[in-house]
Design a protein around this motif. Sequence first.
Motif: not given
Length: 269
Positions: A250-254, A39-43
């Motif tokens: 972390h999803d709403d404002d990565p 779930v943290f891939a973009e972060l």
Amino acid sequence: MQQCQLPSHRDRPRLSYVDYGGSGTPLLLLHGAFGRGAVFAELARGLVAHARVIAPDQRGHGLSDHADGYTREDFVEDAAHLLRVLGLGPAVVFGHSAGGVTAYQLATHHPDLVRALVIEDAGPLMRRPEIARPVLDVRGWPAAAPTKEELARQVAEAAGMPDVGYFLQSAVRDEERDCWRFLFDWDDMMAVQEGNVGEWWADWLGSTCPALVLRGGNSTLLPADLAREMVDRRADTHLVTFPDAGHWIHDDDPAGVVAEVIEFLRRVG
């Protein structure tokens, strides 16, 4: 990005983790209930230039083994074991929701393993009346469906909410059973949530490392007054509120979370 595994150890389940790579300060990312390391891939993409990023699938989640117990101590000791085996302590530990509670409990009970904390939308009071709904009742929710779209529809109906994207991050195609299914078990997730209910002030105040608290302005799981009290009662602790974000900042404002974490990493070295 590579999915790796630690073998089972004594009474500890086999743990899977995502190695996002990078170099520099070790950064451990701990997801919340229903999550997984992915779930943290973009972060992680925004952080690997600044840190060595590891994100475990915690027990009962993702590709890690299910377990007989889901207590706070279980999660803390799993995280400590992972850091020790990988030789990554002391690390900056980032925890979201229940993972945030694990993070600051790890700092208190294993201070040698934690250099600093980033706590995403989790506080030291995870109970009523401070939190209106500390446990989401997921008993009987659908575990599998013929397609991912149908699974999403069924879960949305059971949840009474239109956006179930967070849950779907733990759904996978099962070729053998010709269906889409969740990696977790809903009954296990009830146990995970129930084990997180409590008053954890002693654990929050029990460590002295630098800490950054991230709060979603639209979240109901970390009220503004409680977030401010966390900062007021603990030295070297800073609060950042994301006014337009909910519980999953972390999803709403990565990009915003990445910027704050990078600045924090620069400060703590």
